[in-house]
Enzyme design. Sequence first.
Site, mmCIF file in Angstrom:
data_model
loop_
_atom_site.group_PDB
_atom_site.id
_atom_site.type_symbol
_atom_site.label_atom_id
_atom_site.label_comp_id
_atom_site.label_asym_id
_atom_site.label_seq_id
_atom_site.Cartn_x
_atom_site.Cartn_y
_atom_site.Cartn_z
ATOM 1 N N ASP A 1 29.812 16.690 -25.254
ATOM 2 C CA ASP A 1 30.269 15.786 -24.205
ATOM 3 C C ASP A 1 31.606 16.309 -23.698
ATOM 4 O OD1 ASP A 1 31.354 13.740 -22.679
ATOM 5 O OD2 ASP A 1 30.755 12.141 -24.044
ATOM 6 N N VAL A 2 31.624 16.858 -22.492
ATOM 7 C CA VAL A 2 32.838 17.511 -21.999
ATOM 8 C C VAL A 2 33.909 16.529 -21.529
ATOM 9 C CG1 VAL A 2 31.878 19.768 -21.466
ATOM 10 C CG2 VAL A 2 31.647 17.920 -19.789
ATOM 11 N N ASN B 1 30.055 20.943 -13.545
ATOM 12 C CA ASN B 1 28.963 20.241 -12.865
ATOM 13 C C ASN B 1 28.632 18.890 -13.484
ATOM 14 O OD1 ASN B 1 26.360 20.071 -11.208
ATOM 15 N ND2 ASN B 1 25.552 20.154 -13.299
ATOM 16 N N SER C 1 31.266 16.222 -3.915
ATOM 17 C CA SER C 1 30.199 15.543 -3.191
ATOM 18 C C SER C 1 30.711 15.157 -1.820
ATOM 19 C CB SER C 1 29.772 14.283 -3.958
ATOM 20 O OG SER C 1 28.885 13.489 -3.189
ATOM 21 N N SER D 1 30.399 12.400 -0.995
ATOM 22 C CA SER D 1 30.935 11.091 -1.365
ATOM 23 C C SER D 1 32.419 11.152 -1.689
ATOM 24 C CB SER D 1 30.173 10.533 -2.571
ATOM 25 O OG SER D 1 28.823 10.316 -2.252
ATOM 26 N N TYR E 1 31.975 6.115 -7.820
ATOM 27 C CA TYR E 1 31.524 7.488 -7.649
ATOM 28 C C TYR E 1 32.340 8.179 -6.567
ATOM 29 C CZ TYR E 1 28.327 11.442 -7.093
ATOM 30 O OH TYR E 1 27.788 12.700 -7.028
ATOM 31 N N THR F 1 17.542 15.810 -7.331
ATOM 32 C CA THR F 1 17.828 15.956 -8.749
ATOM 33 C C THR F 1 17.394 14.693 -9.492
ATOM 34 O OG1 THR F 1 20.044 14.962 -8.577
ATOM 35 C CG2 THR F 1 19.873 17.340 -8.201
#
Length: 255
Positions: free
Chosen positions: A60-61, A87, A138, A140, A151, A186
């Site tokens: 878990d980065v 990513n 993104s 976004s 997000y 995705t």
Amino acid sequence: MSEQQKVAIVTGAGSGIGAATALLLSQRGYRVVLNGRTENKLEHTASQMASGTASVKTGDVSKENDVAALIEHTITQFGQLDLLVNNAAIAAFEPIDGFSVEDWDQQMNINVRSVFLMTKAALPYLRESKGSIVNISSVSGIGGDWNGFCYNASKGAVSNFTRAMALDLGPQGVRINAVAPSLTDTDMAADVINNPDVMAAFKQRLPMGRAARPSEVASVIAFLASDDARFVNGAIIPVDGGLSASNGQPNLAGG
């Protein structure tokens, strides 16, 4: 140094943009460390790559210890690091009234904290190799999405982190850029992609009339990592089929 001698880390490499990027880098001669939280997904990606080019390291980065273990694994396996692709990300879209502090923290940790932790841990090796970083932001992070405040905030942070770090790292010989996809086919976007009514509305706003393919985003990531982009630093490249050309219209989530 040729791409045949380079080493990359790709986080979130079990599916989608991360998997497509790992596969493309492998095809271009990179040795790639695949990171994610689900080992069988990573192993599936690795199984499609050329022999000897893939190494899997789960973790878990957003956690410091896992990040340190990932960097150590990479250097132990391959002896160097030339490219970091940040990513790993999650997305949750709902009104703020139903959004908990835990929801906020989880999304910010995975989408933003991980970029900070991975960049900091990788830098000693990237300085040595005069390598580069490509972050996945993104559209976004450029504009707004309905019920996407968290997000959007996280991807806006990734974009500005990229711009600011380019100022600091450029003089050290390390380039950092980001791609900003719109809606991409995705797992994370499956609820949208598989809903004909929702997709019909999306297509009306996407100038090219469809979602991006992960491989199309991966191609831009590979370009930014290549010597062809050796004077590109601090750029946020839209990979959105023309959506960001819509002069301030609300954006569509990507990544």
